[in-house]
Design a protein around this motif. Structure first.
Motif, PDB file in Angstrom:
ATOM      1  N   ARG A   1       5.763   5.684   4.448  1.00  0.00           N
ATOM      2  CA  ARG A   1       4.623   5.028   3.818  1.00  0.00           C
ATOM      3  C   ARG A   1       4.854   4.953   2.311  1.00  0.00           C
ATOM      4  O   ARG A   1       5.315   5.915   1.700  1.00  0.00           O
ATOM      5  CB  ARG A   1       3.325   5.790   4.096  1.00  0.00           C
ATOM      6  CG  ARG A   1       2.855   5.742   5.531  1.00  0.00           C
ATOM      7  CD  ARG A   1       1.505   6.406   5.681  1.00  0.00           C
ATOM      8  NE  ARG A   1       1.535   7.772   5.176  1.00  0.00           N
ATOM      9  CZ  ARG A   1       0.552   8.338   4.480  1.00  0.00           C
ATOM     10  NH1 ARG A   1      -0.512   7.644   4.160  1.00  0.00           N
ATOM     11  NH2 ARG A   1       0.655   9.594   4.086  1.00  0.00           N
TER      12      ARG A   1
ATOM     13  N   SER B   1      10.995   4.707   9.111  1.00  0.00           N
ATOM     14  CA  SER B   1       9.850   4.172   8.377  1.00  0.00           C
ATOM     15  C   SER B   1       9.166   5.260   7.552  1.00  0.00           C
ATOM     16  O   SER B   1       9.045   6.415   7.999  1.00  0.00           O
ATOM     17  CB  SER B   1       8.850   3.556   9.352  1.00  0.00           C
ATOM     18  OG  SER B   1       7.721   3.036   8.668  1.00  0.00           O
TER      19      SER B   1
ATOM     20  N   ASP C   1       4.031  13.031   4.365  1.00  0.00           N
ATOM     21  CA  ASP C   1       2.917  13.845   4.816  1.00  0.00           C
ATOM     22  C   ASP C   1       3.211  15.338   4.774  1.00  0.00           C
ATOM     23  O   ASP C   1       4.365  15.774   4.681  1.00  0.00           O
ATOM     24  CB  ASP C   1       2.509  13.445   6.234  1.00  0.00           C
ATOM     25  CG  ASP C   1       1.862  12.077   6.284  1.00  0.00           C
ATOM     26  OD1 ASP C   1       1.318  11.656   5.254  1.00  0.00           O
ATOM     27  OD2 ASP C   1       1.909  11.429   7.358  1.00  0.00           O
TER      28      ASP C   1
ATOM     29  N   GLN D   1       3.015   3.614  -1.514  1.00  0.00           N
ATOM     30  CA  GLN D   1       1.870   3.142  -2.302  1.00  0.00           C
ATOM     31  C   GLN D   1       2.409   2.420  -3.530  1.00  0.00           C
ATOM     32  O   GLN D   1       2.904   3.066  -4.457  1.00  0.00           O
ATOM     33  CB  GLN D   1       1.004   4.310  -2.778  1.00  0.00           C
ATOM     34  CG  GLN D   1       0.107   4.921  -1.753  1.00  0.00           C
ATOM     35  CD  GLN D   1      -0.738   6.043  -2.350  1.00  0.00           C
ATOM     36  OE1 GLN D   1      -0.759   6.227  -3.562  1.00  0.00           O
ATOM     37  NE2 GLN D   1      -1.399   6.801  -1.506  1.00  0.00           N
TER      38      GLN D   1
ATOM     39  N   VAL E   1      -1.596   1.045   1.230  1.00  0.00           N
ATOM     40  CA  VAL E   1      -0.432   1.768   1.738  1.00  0.00           C
ATOM     41  C   VAL E   1       0.309   0.853   2.709  1.00  0.00           C
ATOM     42  O   VAL E   1      -0.309   0.198   3.554  1.00  0.00           O
ATOM     43  CB  VAL E   1      -0.844   3.070   2.449  1.00  0.00           C
ATOM     44  CG1 VAL E   1       0.378   3.772   3.032  1.00  0.00           C
ATOM     45  CG2 VAL E   1      -1.560   4.004   1.483  1.00  0.00           C
ATOM     46  N   PHE E   2       1.640   0.806   2.585  1.00  0.00           N
ATOM     47  CA  PHE E   2       2.444  -0.067   3.440  1.00  0.00           C
ATOM     48  C   PHE E   2       3.579   0.740   4.061  1.00  0.00           C
ATOM     49  O   PHE E   2       3.987   1.781   3.538  1.00  0.00           O
ATOM     50  CB  PHE E   2       3.029  -1.227   2.632  1.00  0.00           C
ATOM     51  CG  PHE E   2       2.007  -2.078   1.934  1.00  0.00           C
ATOM     52  CD1 PHE E   2       1.349  -3.087   2.614  1.00  0.00           C
ATOM     53  CD2 PHE E   2       1.688  -1.853   0.591  1.00  0.00           C
ATOM     54  CE1 PHE E   2       0.393  -3.863   1.979  1.00  0.00           C
ATOM     55  CE2 PHE E   2       0.742  -2.621  -0.049  1.00  0.00           C
ATOM     56  CZ  PHE E   2       0.089  -3.634   0.647  1.00  0.00           C
ATOM     57  N   ASP E   3       4.068   0.243   5.178  1.00  0.00           N
ATOM     58  CA  ASP E   3       5.255   0.839   5.792  1.00  0.00           C
ATOM     59  C   ASP E   3       6.510   0.197   5.194  1.00  0.00           C
ATOM     60  O   ASP E   3       6.555  -1.016   4.959  1.00  0.00           O
ATOM     61  CB  ASP E   3       5.242   0.625   7.306  1.00  0.00           C
ATOM     62  CG  ASP E   3       4.159   1.427   8.000  1.00  0.00           C
ATOM     63  OD1 ASP E   3       3.839   2.522   7.507  1.00  0.00           O
ATOM     64  OD2 ASP E   3       3.643   0.961   9.033  1.00  0.00           O
TER      65      ASP E   3
END
Length: 413
Positions: free
Chosen positions: A406, A404, A393, A408, A336-338
């Motif tokens: 997240r 920002s 989320d 995948q 997972v990256f920002d």
């Protein structure tokens, strides 16, 4: 008698993950072992630690072509006698005397009394057996030290590793020709629905081509499991029950798509509950809410939604991780990256939303992402025109441009 089927509230995604992880840990499905030649072991799971019986390198050896000598003997204009030549596999074994050096090739063992290699570009041949060097080298220069790659009696690969060509090359380098791996799990796959037909068949009014078995089967094969395809099963309770009974007897995991929602012809939950036990139904994730997880007599059951994007999202976010846990693969989870949102992203609270998007890297190395305009759980183009999930989320109520998020990145498994 049918068990109580009162619809539960939505289970949070993290709780679904925990339930499935615990199920895998306590699973009666215990993979057995087999030994395979390295050529046939790619993508298999190591069943025990692989221990090296040797050091790599076996001895100190040259990291480049040049001359082996004792570093403290170097001096400008000093002429060394070339005592011989050392090749990989054919070392020079005599101890070097003061003022001697040995012509040495990459990978050749360092001769006794030598402690450095000076590159050939710094050498000047002065006679048939003489050479001088420019500059200094320190002791240990341009030498691969004994056991610096692998030490004898150390574990080079640990139990639970999924073997790639890189791993198998390492195993071969320590002299091992076969490896103990877990036998493949067997997973049964079928789709349900009177409206579904196989690709290549002319469509009649109200029919759709079935695509979920293709995505499910191919992803499972990439995970290294044996897949049994039970085809398309109509919305008939007797046929569904018999298919489940047959798959349960042969498989470690049974995966269906469709028939798990609240329609009049959605029979799968009731049948699974009669044959075993449903551990949860409905997860707070979008797309993929109707996902069902339970236990049959001999196997685990995963009921995917019928919509193809929803089925694929659940397959990647939950089912594939469960399969990996049953395989006893370590290093579970996905990267997972920002990233920075290029536009406003809409979302309502109450579920994790896996929106399909496309990320790029800016010239200054910043990840930026844009969600697809099409986010329908029934439109596969939203997957093929994306390269990542934008994971929003449970409590998120949207993201403003420039903020920002997240992501995948998509992967094969």
């Amino acid at each position: 008698m049918t068990k109580n089927m009162t619809p539960p509230s939505l289970l949070r995604l993290e709780d679904a993950v925990k339930i499935m992880a615990n199920a895998a840990k306590t699973s009666p499905v215990e993979p057995t072992k087999e030994s395979l030649k390295l050529r046939y072991a790619v993508n298999r799971i190591v069943a025990k630690d692989i221990i090296s019986a040797i050091n790599i390198p076996l001895n100190d050896n040259a990291a480049m072509d040049g001359y082996a000598l004792k570093a403290s003997n170097l001096a400008d204009d000093k002429i060394f006698k070339v005592a011989g030549t050392a090749y990989a596999g054919n070392p020079y074994t005599k101890p070097l005397a003061t003022g001697e050096c040995v012509r040495i090739m990459t990978g050749a063992e360092i001769p006794p009394n030598a402690d450095a290699v000076i590159m050939k570009e710094r050498a000047t041949v002065t006679s048939d057996s003489g050479v001088s060097f420019t500059g200094k080298v320190s002791s240990g220069a341009n030498i691969r030290k004994r056991a610096e790659g692998v030490a004898a009696d150390s574990a080079v690969i640990t139990k639970g590793t999924r073997l790639t060509p890189r791993h198998l090359a390492l195993i071969a380098s320590i002299g091992v020709s076969s490896v103990d791996v877990f036998k493949k799990l067997t997973v049964g796959v079928f789709a349900t629905g009177n409206e579904l037909v196989e690709p290549g068949t002319p469509l009649r009014p109200g029919q759709n081509y079935e695509s979920n078995r293709v995505s499910v089967s191919l992803l499972l094969e990439q995970l290294g499991v044996n897949v049994i395809d039970y085809g398309i099963i109509p919305d008939d309770q007797h046929q569904l029950r018999e298919t489940l009974r047959s798959a349960d007897a042969r498989c470690d995991v049974v995966i269906s798509s469709g028939g798990i929602s609240v329609g009049d012809a959605d029979y799968m939950k009731e049948i699974v509950n009669q044959m075993g036990n449903i551990l949860f139904w409905k997860v707070a994730i979008k797309p993929g809410k109707p996902f069902t997880f339970g236990r049959l007599t001999h196997s685990w059951f995963c009921g995917l939604p019928g919509n193809p994007v929803a089925a694929f999202v659940i397959l990647e976010q939950l089912v594939s991780q469960f399969i990996k846990a049953l395989q006893q693969t370590h290093g579970l989870g996905v990267p997972v990256f920002d990233a920075i949102a290029n536009v406003d992203i809409e979302k309502t609270t109450g579920r994790v939303d896996c929106q399909r998007g496309y990320f790029t890297t800016s010239q200054d190395g910043v990840l930026k992402v844009t969600p697809n305009e099409q986010q329908s759980s029934a439109v596969l183009l939203s997957l093929t025109q994306a390269n990542c999930y934008i994971v929003l989320d449970h409590e998120c109520d949207g993201v403003k441009k420039g903020h920002s998020v997240r992501i995948q990145p998509f992967s094969n498994v």
